[in-house]
Design a protein around this motif. Structure first.
Motif, PDB file in Angstrom:
ATOM      1  N   SER A   1      71.047  21.656  45.597  1.00  0.00           N
ATOM      2  CA  SER A   1      72.401  21.568  45.092  1.00  0.00           C
ATOM      3  C   SER A   1      73.261  22.567  45.809  1.00  0.00           C
ATOM      4  N   SER A   2      74.250  22.103  46.538  1.00  0.00           N
ATOM      5  CA  SER A   2      75.175  22.982  47.232  1.00  0.00           C
ATOM      6  C   SER A   2      76.424  23.093  46.403  1.00  0.00           C
ATOM      7  N   ASN A   3      77.630  23.004  47.019  1.00  0.00           N
ATOM      8  CA  ASN A   3      78.852  23.111  46.252  1.00  0.00           C
ATOM      9  C   ASN A   3      79.867  22.064  46.642  1.00  0.00           C
TER      10      ASN A   3
ATOM     11  N   ILE B   1      74.501  34.718  69.257  1.00  0.00           N
ATOM     12  CA  ILE B   1      74.120  34.067  68.003  1.00  0.00           C
ATOM     13  C   ILE B   1      72.860  33.259  68.252  1.00  0.00           C
ATOM     14  N   ILE B   2      71.850  33.470  67.452  1.00  0.00           N
ATOM     15  CA  ILE B   2      70.602  32.709  67.563  1.00  0.00           C
ATOM     16  C   ILE B   2      70.592  31.655  66.456  1.00  0.00           C
ATOM     17  N   GLY B   3      70.734  30.417  66.845  1.00  0.00           N
ATOM     18  CA  GLY B   3      70.755  29.313  65.898  1.00  0.00           C
ATOM     19  C   GLY B   3      72.115  28.628  65.888  1.00  0.00           C
ATOM     20  N   ALA B   4      72.134  27.302  66.059  1.00  0.00           N
ATOM     21  CA  ALA B   4      73.391  26.558  66.142  1.00  0.00           C
ATOM     22  C   ALA B   4      73.531  25.542  65.025  1.00  0.00           C
ATOM     23  N   GLY B   5      72.936  25.847  63.872  1.00  0.00           N
ATOM     24  CA  GLY B   5      73.148  24.981  62.723  1.00  0.00           C
ATOM     25  C   GLY B   5      74.524  25.232  62.124  1.00  0.00           C
ATOM     26  N   ILE B   6      74.713  24.879  60.869  1.00  0.00           N
ATOM     27  CA  ILE B   6      76.036  24.986  60.259  1.00  0.00           C
ATOM     28  C   ILE B   6      76.494  26.439  60.157  1.00  0.00           C
ATOM     29  N   ILE B   7      75.587  27.363  59.832  1.00  0.00           N
ATOM     30  CA  ILE B   7      75.970  28.768  59.718  1.00  0.00           C
ATOM     31  C   ILE B   7      76.253  29.345  61.100  1.00  0.00           C
ATOM     32  N   GLY B   8      75.363  29.118  62.041  1.00  0.00           N
ATOM     33  CA  GLY B   8      75.574  29.637  63.381  1.00  0.00           C
ATOM     34  C   GLY B   8      76.799  29.048  64.048  1.00  0.00           C
ATOM     35  N   SER B   9      77.015  27.759  63.877  1.00  0.00           N
ATOM     36  CA  SER B   9      78.189  27.122  64.472  1.00  0.00           C
ATOM     37  C   SER B   9      79.467  27.633  63.835  1.00  0.00           C
ATOM     38  N   SER B  10      79.442  27.887  62.523  1.00  0.00           N
ATOM     39  CA  SER B  10      80.610  28.444  61.851  1.00  0.00           C
ATOM     40  C   SER B  10      80.910  29.851  62.363  1.00  0.00           C
ATOM     41  N   LEU B  11      79.864  30.652  62.546  1.00  0.00           N
ATOM     42  CA  LEU B  11      80.055  31.993  63.097  1.00  0.00           C
ATOM     43  C   LEU B  11      80.632  31.921  64.507  1.00  0.00           C
ATOM     44  N   ALA B  12      80.115  30.999  65.312  1.00  0.00           N
ATOM     45  CA  ALA B  12      80.616  30.864  66.682  1.00  0.00           C
ATOM     46  C   ALA B  12      82.091  30.485  66.682  1.00  0.00           C
ATOM     47  N   HIS B  13      82.457  29.524  65.846  1.00  0.00           N
ATOM     48  CA  HIS B  13      83.856  29.088  65.767  1.00  0.00           C
ATOM     49  C   HIS B  13      84.769  30.225  65.341  1.00  0.00           C
ATOM     50  N   HIS B  14      84.389  30.928  64.277  1.00  0.00           N
ATOM     51  CA  HIS B  14      85.277  31.964  63.738  1.00  0.00           C
ATOM     52  C   HIS B  14      85.316  33.197  64.645  1.00  0.00           C
ATOM     53  N   LEU B  15      84.204  33.549  65.271  1.00  0.00           N
ATOM     54  CA  LEU B  15      84.232  34.658  66.226  1.00  0.00           C
ATOM     55  C   LEU B  15      85.092  34.316  67.437  1.00  0.00           C
ATOM     56  N   SER B  16      85.081  33.050  67.819  1.00  0.00           N
ATOM     57  CA  SER B  16      85.865  32.660  69.000  1.00  0.00           C
ATOM     58  C   SER B  16      87.365  32.764  68.737  1.00  0.00           C
ATOM     59  N   ARG B  17      87.750  32.829  67.473  1.00  0.00           N
ATOM     60  CA  ARG B  17      89.169  32.952  67.136  1.00  0.00           C
ATOM     61  C   ARG B  17      89.605  34.414  67.080  1.00  0.00           C
ATOM     62  N   ARG B  18      88.646  35.325  67.188  1.00  0.00           N
ATOM     63  CA  ARG B  18      88.974  36.745  67.252  1.00  0.00           C
ATOM     64  C   ARG B  18      89.466  37.088  68.658  1.00  0.00           C
TER      65      ARG B  18
ATOM     66  N   HIS C   1      70.690  29.623  51.354  1.00  0.00           N
ATOM     67  CA  HIS C   1      70.670  28.288  50.780  1.00  0.00           C
ATOM     68  C   HIS C   1      72.134  27.959  50.460  1.00  0.00           C
ATOM     69  N   SER C   2      72.435  26.723  50.091  1.00  0.00           N
ATOM     70  CA  SER C   2      73.832  26.310  49.908  1.00  0.00           C
ATOM     71  C   SER C   2      74.624  26.554  51.187  1.00  0.00           C
ATOM     72  N   GLY C   3      73.975  26.342  52.311  1.00  0.00           N
ATOM     73  CA  GLY C   3      74.608  26.646  53.589  1.00  0.00           C
ATOM     74  C   GLY C   3      75.840  25.815  53.873  1.00  0.00           C
ATOM     75  N   ILE C   4      75.848  24.555  53.474  1.00  0.00           N
ATOM     76  CA  ILE C   4      77.015  23.716  53.719  1.00  0.00           C
ATOM     77  C   ILE C   4      78.208  24.243  52.937  1.00  0.00           C
ATOM     78  N   THR C   5      78.006  24.534  51.677  1.00  0.00           N
ATOM     79  CA  THR C   5      79.097  25.031  50.846  1.00  0.00           C
ATOM     80  C   THR C   5      79.638  26.355  51.355  1.00  0.00           C
ATOM     81  N   LEU C   6      78.767  27.234  51.779  1.00  0.00           N
ATOM     82  CA  LEU C   6      79.167  28.597  52.114  1.00  0.00           C
ATOM     83  C   LEU C   6      79.497  28.819  53.584  1.00  0.00           C
ATOM     84  N   ALA C   7      79.221  27.858  54.436  1.00  0.00           N
ATOM     85  CA  ALA C   7      79.371  28.083  55.879  1.00  0.00           C
ATOM     86  C   ALA C   7      80.777  28.512  56.291  1.00  0.00           C
ATOM     87  N   PRO C   8      81.852  27.833  55.858  1.00  0.00           N
ATOM     88  CA  PRO C   8      83.183  28.287  56.288  1.00  0.00           C
ATOM     89  C   PRO C   8      83.516  29.688  55.796  1.00  0.00           C
TER      90      PRO C   8
END
Length: 821
Positions: A22-24, A411-428, A772-779
């Motif tokens: 169960s995510s969010n 960043i090691i890992g390109a799933g939803i969390i890693g991809s979100s980190l990559a996107h948001h870091l790239s905006r810095r 866990h709940s990675g989809i809900t929390l990724a952004p």
């Protein structure tokens, strides 16, 4: 930390939710109606689909007064009998502003911000609030305006309460119970939002007086301070504590004597001004304000207030009184000393009682000048780049970058969390980011993301049910984090277009108390008829209760990951596919300074240096090669699987909502292309529930699909058949015959030993983000972690700071990895 290159390690297994996870989620506006009857329990309110939290925010909602205010505003929803055109809301009327969130950023401008907090917290809340929203603050607090509102506060709303609130011990939600009576003195309200607050209180039978005079509030506050200073002493000045009623019966003369002793101090306190006024306003205040009254009038007030709370059958908390003794008795004693100048006015009775009840140490503290927090050292307000949300961040001391190198991360890992980190870091600003993942097909072949869906989003991400929700998550802080994750999906400038807020319909064997939860929209319990109106695509048999959560929804994880990666690449992020991590690189001081890895195209070891390595590898994040290990990051790897039934051509399943059947242990949703996503087994929602209720399953090998996976898929489809309408049974039977109409995905859920997210520094140079709940929390995690990372590379950041876990955003402090060591 040294300047250099940051490496974010994002392996294919990412912390995401699965079919059984169960995510969010949030929900869409429906045609099926909702209404609030006009009675004491259910209230009607105006709500516009594009307006979030139209009735404001509540700070301190976990306390008794705050819980009462939140419950009063967020009355339970009930299904409309007429099922008219009353849309189900996408959020509650009022938001519970949790610790770490900037007050004023959730609700619309001009709506109240109810601050139900101790008086000592007023300055810090004032400093934390969005500056242009401070005029909307409504303080419900035992404060003395002249002492606690020593800032430009003429536009505030102040409430001096004369009612009590207790918790319902028979409720798992600790629902607030209002304690008041016709004997209660009026609760007095002053300021901009006085009429709005008075309307809430009067609706529950509380006697309210709206005063136009700031000095009247000061006078009432002085009287209430007298009660707070007298009765804890009298109740505890005996071998066994007495109730307030017993004190009136046995110590009436002492009450009169204490009031006589305090009168000069009370008069002086009542005359202190606090709100900035013009000369004309000051004159009107002096003419129209109430005096403190005679000693007998004060005694009458004390009696009325005492008897209004459970008819006097209460015992004030000694522990609370001792913690506030300077702001209670200390204020009056200092004013008495100023008023008398000599020993002409007796003070001995109160002094002797404090000495007996509290002891010499507290008496000394009481005689010292009372101090208040002036807001110094308060957290900084940080605005999100991706949304209009704001969060509180611990102050940092910047250092000068002595090199001209760009700060860098791997960043090691390109799933939803890693991809979100990559996107948001790239905006810095000026940040060099590299992403390593062991899988290929990380990016679409075409420059336009919409033209190519052939990317691989990661093992866990591809196996996620992608349910956006905060449903049934505990503890409260984790529930609130997931709510904020949902809020970020709503407000994110890029990601807000991805979710489908269809709502979730849950079937349960027995009635659930969640219908009374003032923190989450829930419609129910519903019978089978009402449930079928919400979703004709379910076949309901037997006795059960149904609950509809209109705030919830889902997203298609592959599309989200693709969007994040394409955006990151456009901003300069380098994605390296087929990478296998060999080891971490450490500098001469032993600090992590990069990684060694190989690729599917090059078996030679490649060295990549960086200022920071970020591990976002989901269930693989504790791998020895990544340098963290199971002691510093204990993970309970739990397998999960999803079955996808192709809806093309023959399957016309009318499922409209996310449907979770806890009786048949099946959950399903239908994607826009017609694909039915099915999960089975016990739902794992993360948090403390997961810690205690994880099934004892072995970790699975996700490198291949075995014949047993097809068997699991058939079992899931069979369970789903019990829930869907009869019209689609034949389609499901055809789909379950091991032909090409369905497929199965598997992954290990990345759940920590305590079930909570893990976000922060493991050591200098090494950051981790697993949940866990990675989809809900990724952004949300991507936005907050990227700011923390950028700040840490430009500040004086030590290992001691990491070990204490007191850095960065307040809201992430409970989830630091150092809690395990």
């Amino acid at each position: 930390m040294s300047s250099g290159h940051i490496i974010i390690l994002l392996p294919s297994i990412v912390s995401l939710l699965f079919a059984a996870i169960s995510s969010n989620a949030w929900s869409t506006t429906l045609n099926n109606g909702l209404y609030r009857p006009r009675n004491s329990k259910f209230r009607t309110f105006a709500h516009f689909p594009d307006e979030r939290y139209p009735r404001g925010e509540v700070i301190g909602s976990t306390g008794k007064i705050g819980s009462y205010i939140l419950n009063s505003i967020n009355s339970p929803f009930v299904a409309s009998i007429e099922l008219g055109n009353h849309p189900y809301p996408q959020c509650l009327p009022a938001a519970a502003t949790t610790r770490g969130v900037v007050p004023g950023c959730l609700g619309p401008d001009g709506t109240p911000i109810y601050a139900c907090i101790p008086s000592s917290s007023i300055p810090s809340v004032w400093e934390a609030t969005v500056p242009h929203r401070r005029k909307d603050l409504v303080f419900l607090s035992n404060c003395i305006p002249s002492r606690h509102l020593n800032f430009d506060s003429s536009d505030l709303t102040i409430c001096i309460i004369h009612f009590g609130v207790s918790a319902d011990k028979n409720s798992s939600l600790a629902l607030p119970i209002l304690n008041t009576s016709p004997l209660s003195p009026n609760t007095v309200v002053y300021g901009r939002h006085a009429a709005t607050l008075a309307g809430i209180l009067k609706g529950d039978g509380i006697s309210v007086e709206i005063t136009p005079s700031s000095q009247d509030i000061q006078t009432v506050a002085a009287k209430k301070l007298a009660w707070s200073s007298i009765f804890w002493l009298l109740c505890h000045d005996s071998i066994e504590p007495m109730t307030v009623k017993e004190v009136w019966e046995r110590k009436s003369q002492q009450i009169h004597d204490l009031v006589d002793e305090m009168i000069p101090a009370l008069e002086r306190l009542a005359s202190e001004s606090w709100a900035k006024q013009t000369d004309t306003e000051q004159f009107k205040t002096l003419i129209g304000s109430k005096s403190i009254g005679t000693a007998q009038e004060i005694v009458d007030y004390l009696y009325a207030y005492s008897m209004s709370m459970k008819n006097g059958q209460i015992i004030p908390s000694k522990e609370l009184a001792l913690s506030e003794i300077q702001e209670r008795n200390g204020v009056l004693l200092s004013l008495m000393s100023q008023a008398s100048n000599t020993a002409n006015l007796p003070q001995q009775l109160q002094l002797e009682m404090i000495r007996r009840v509290a002891g010499e140490e507290y008496l000394k503290r009481c005689m010292d000048a009372a101090t208040t927090n002036d807001g110094a050292g308060c957290p900084e307000r940080v605005s999100c780049k991706a949304s209009n949300l704001q969060f509180l961040h611990r102050p940092t001391k910047k250092v000068t970058n002595l090199t001209n190198n760009l700060p860098s991360a791997i960043i090691i890992g390109a799933g939803i969390i890693g991809s979100s980190l990559a996107h948001h870091l790239s905006r810095r600003d000026d940040f060099k980011v590299t992403v390593l993942d062991k899988f290929t097909n990380l990016l679409p072949k075409s420059a336009t993301a919409d033209q190519d869906d052939g990317i691989y989003p990661g093992v866990a991400t591809s196996s996620s049910f992608a349910w956006l929700n905060a449903n049934d998550k505990s503890p409260l802080s984790y529930f609130q984090l997931n709510q904020l994750g949902m809020e970020m999906w709503h407000r994110h400038d890029m990601l807000k277009e991805y979710p489908i807020w269809c709502g979730a319909l849950l079937r349960k064997a027995k009635q659930d108390v969640c219908e009374k939860n003032c923190r989450y929209v829930c419609v129910g319990p519903l019978d089978r008829v009402d449930a079928n109106r919400l979703d004709p695509g379910i076949n309901l048999k037997g006795n059960a209760s149904f609950y509809f959560y209109p705030e919830e929804g889902y997203c298609e994880p592959t599309k989200v990951v693709k969007g994040l990666r394409v955006s990151a690449q456009r901003n300069g992020v380098n994605f390296i596919a087929g990478a296998e991590i060999v080891s971490l690189i450490r500098n001469e001081d032993g600090q992590v300074a990069g990684v060694e890895y190989t690729t599917s195209a090059n078996t030679n070891i490649i060295r990549a240096t960086a200022d920071l390595v970020i591990v976002a590898s989901g269930a693989n994040s504790a791998s020895p090669a990544l340098g963290i290990g199971s002691e510093r990051l204990p993970l309970a790897k739990q397998p999960g699987a999803l079955t996808y039934v192709d809806g093309g051509g023959y399957l016309n399943h009318p499922l409209k909502r996310i449907f979770v059947d806890t009786i048949n242990q099946a959950h399903m949703l239908r994607r826009p292309d017609g694909t039915l996503v099915i999960g089975g087994g016990k739902l794992i929602v993360g948090g403390s529930d997961s810690k205690d209720n994880l099934p004892n399953n072995k970790e699975i090998d996700t490198s291949s699909i075995e014949e047993t996976d097809l068997s699991i898929g058939k079992e899931m489809i069979s369970a789903a058949i019990k829930s869907v309408t009869a019209n689609d049974l034949e389609s499901f039977k055809r789909a379950s015959s091991f032909d090409s109409s369905f497929r199965v995905t598997r992954a290990n859920r990345p759940i920590s030993a305590d079930g909570l997210p893990v976000v922060g520094y493991v050591e200098q140079g090494l950051y981790v983000a697993v949940t866990h709940s990675g989809i809900t929390l990724a952004p949300l995690i991507g936005e907050l972690a990227s700011y923390e990372i950028e700040e840490s590379l430009n500040t004086q950041f030590t290992q001691d700071t990491i070990n204490q876990g007191k850095y960065g955003f307040q809201i992430l402090e409970p989830y630091r990895p150092t809690r395990f060591t």
